[in-house]
Scaffold this motif. Sequence first.
Motif, mmCIF file in Angstrom:
data_model
loop_
_atom_site.group_PDB
_atom_site.id
_atom_site.type_symbol
_atom_site.label_atom_id
_atom_site.label_comp_id
_atom_site.label_asym_id
_atom_site.label_seq_id
_atom_site.Cartn_x
_atom_site.Cartn_y
_atom_site.Cartn_z
ATOM 1 N N GLY A 67 0.808 -1.205 0.000
ATOM 2 C CA GLY A 67 0.000 0.000 0.000
ATOM 3 C C GLY A 67 0.846 1.262 0.000
ATOM 4 O O GLY A 67 2.062 1.221 -0.176
ATOM 5 N N ILE A 68 0.172 2.400 0.231
ATOM 6 C CA ILE A 68 0.856 3.686 0.217
ATOM 7 C C ILE A 68 1.590 3.933 1.537
ATOM 8 O O ILE A 68 2.635 4.582 1.578
ATOM 9 C CB ILE A 68 -0.138 4.829 -0.060
ATOM 10 N N GLY A 69 1.028 3.441 2.632
ATOM 11 C CA GLY A 69 1.703 3.590 3.914
ATOM 12 C C GLY A 69 1.280 4.788 4.725
ATOM 13 O O GLY A 69 1.946 5.138 5.705
ATOM 14 N N GLY A 70 0.166 5.438 4.369
ATOM 15 C CA GLY A 70 -0.336 6.565 5.148
ATOM 16 C C GLY A 70 -1.198 6.086 6.297
ATOM 17 O O GLY A 70 -1.227 4.899 6.635
ATOM 18 N N ASP A 71 -1.937 7.019 6.913
ATOM 19 C CA ASP A 71 -2.846 6.646 7.996
ATOM 20 C C ASP A 71 -4.276 6.972 7.613
ATOM 21 O O ASP A 71 -4.545 7.447 6.502
ATOM 22 C CB ASP A 71 -2.451 7.326 9.311
ATOM 23 N N PHE A 72 -5.203 6.751 8.534
ATOM 24 C CA PHE A 72 -6.614 6.934 8.207
ATOM 25 C C PHE A 72 -6.946 8.399 7.930
ATOM 26 O O PHE A 72 -7.852 8.689 7.146
ATOM 27 C CB PHE A 72 -7.497 6.408 9.335
ATOM 28 N N LYS A 73 -6.230 9.312 8.554
ATOM 29 C CA LYS A 73 -6.481 10.726 8.286
ATOM 30 C C LYS A 73 -6.165 11.068 6.835
ATOM 31 O O LYS A 73 -6.855 11.883 6.211
ATOM 32 C CB LYS A 73 -5.668 11.595 9.234
ATOM 33 N N ASP A 74 -5.122 10.469 6.299
ATOM 34 C CA ASP A 74 -4.808 10.668 4.882
ATOM 35 C C ASP A 74 -5.955 10.156 4.008
ATOM 36 O O ASP A 74 -6.349 10.799 3.031
ATOM 37 C CB ASP A 74 -3.514 9.942 4.509
ATOM 38 N N ALA A 75 -6.484 8.989 4.381
ATOM 39 C CA ALA A 75 -7.601 8.427 3.620
ATOM 40 C C ALA A 75 -8.839 9.310 3.732
ATOM 41 O O ALA A 75 -9.582 9.483 2.758
ATOM 42 C CB ALA A 75 -7.907 7.013 4.131
ATOM 43 N N ALA A 76 -9.054 9.885 4.921
ATOM 44 C CA ALA A 76 -10.225 10.742 5.127
ATOM 45 C C ALA A 76 -10.170 11.977 4.240
ATOM 46 O O ALA A 76 -11.199 12.448 3.735
ATOM 47 C CB ALA A 76 -10.324 11.148 6.595
ATOM 48 N N ILE A 77 -8.971 12.511 4.015
ATOM 49 C CA ILE A 77 -8.830 13.676 3.138
ATOM 50 C C ILE A 77 -9.298 13.334 1.728
ATOM 51 O O ILE A 77 -10.016 14.107 1.079
ATOM 52 C CB ILE A 77 -7.362 14.156 3.118
ATOM 53 N N ILE A 78 -8.912 12.162 1.249
ATOM 54 C CA ILE A 78 -9.315 11.751 -0.095
ATOM 55 C C ILE A 78 -10.833 11.566 -0.164
ATOM 56 O O ILE A 78 -11.483 11.967 -1.133
ATOM 57 C CB ILE A 78 -8.580 10.466 -0.511
ATOM 58 N N MET A 79 -11.415 10.938 0.870
ATOM 59 C CA MET A 79 -12.873 10.786 0.901
ATOM 60 C C MET A 79 -13.570 12.139 0.849
ATOM 61 O O MET A 79 -14.542 12.340 0.106
ATOM 62 C CB MET A 79 -13.295 10.066 2.181
#
Length: 377
Positions: A67-79
């Motif tokens: 994967g990319i290796g970020g955290d859930f906050k990074d994913a939340a930004i994309i959402m």
Amino acid sequence: MARVSACATPLRRLLLGPPGTRTTAGGIRALGTSLVWEKDGNISRECWLKAGEQGLLGTDTPEEHGGIGGDFKDAAIIMEEQSYVNCSGPGFPLHSQIVMPYITHYGSPEQIEKFIPDMTAGRKIGAIAMTEPDAGRIHWGHYGTVEPGTLWGLRRLQAHELEFWPWSMCRIGFFIQDNSFLTVGCFTQKMVMVNGEESEVHPRLDTAELFFEDVRLPPSALLGKPNQGFYYLMRELPQERLLIGIMSCANCEWQLEETRDYLRNRKAFGKTLSNLQTIRHKMAELKTEICVSRAFTDQCIEEHSMKKLGDEGASMCKYWLSDLQNKVAGHCVQLFGGCGYMTEYPISRAYVDAKVQTIYGGSNEIMKELIARCIFR
């Protein structure tokens, strides 16, 4: 209101059509690419591959797993940024934050190596399906049998609501008779896909029914341990419900901004609608509710990032924000007047797309029951 980050730029470049395909009169911001997807009835392969190139898939999946290796906050930004352009078609969150965690958390090293790198690149797409006949829309309907020996058997298993891409791999999870979680590839032998069904919501997804007749799967199809499928689901559902709340909140913010721009330009009775007191007060009410909900959503994101968000908080976030999304959509369409009923206006699509948010991930009635159990336990 929208919180713009550096991560937003590639996403907006991907989801927004070129300037010539968008109109700006009257505050309209149409998605050129989304219109093409609606016409085609599916999301293009190029979209997924570009998303992979931009690092928008598998954002919070560990790098050692592909994967990319970020955290859930990074994913939340994309959402959130996907919601800020009102583009509900690409199932990036379902792919990355619902399907991929099952594989990384419970899959074998071989399964992780087989699926995760290609899913991060957009070459393989995760999907989810559920049984329907006599079971209700629940994942653990007993419509499969476990054959003696080393192979799993699926007999006359009908799967509904699969987000299906015929050019790619789709991961389908079933709870078979002994409550085990299996992975099934879309092109499994003896699988039949009937004609796609039109959907009132998300017309950009080619929803279809799948029928399985005497399909036999090798032991490698088992995800995790036997008899643990339901427990795996319970562990992952809070994140699924949280991401619905996150996208609902961001879409509420987008709807308010879209409506504000329209009201500033639309004239009636010799002045713009934004100068009418009853409209100004309605917008003030909506903004207040959205801002209060944003504070709660951010709190849930923070708690989930620290692995402290439980079923109760996730259920409240999903129920409250998806209900609010529908409420805001209804009022915004009303403020648009007749234009809000026309599909070329994005607010009309937002109104249609909002409804399913209260249904999938567990209906809001179920969310209330889960919250009540926490109150009275």
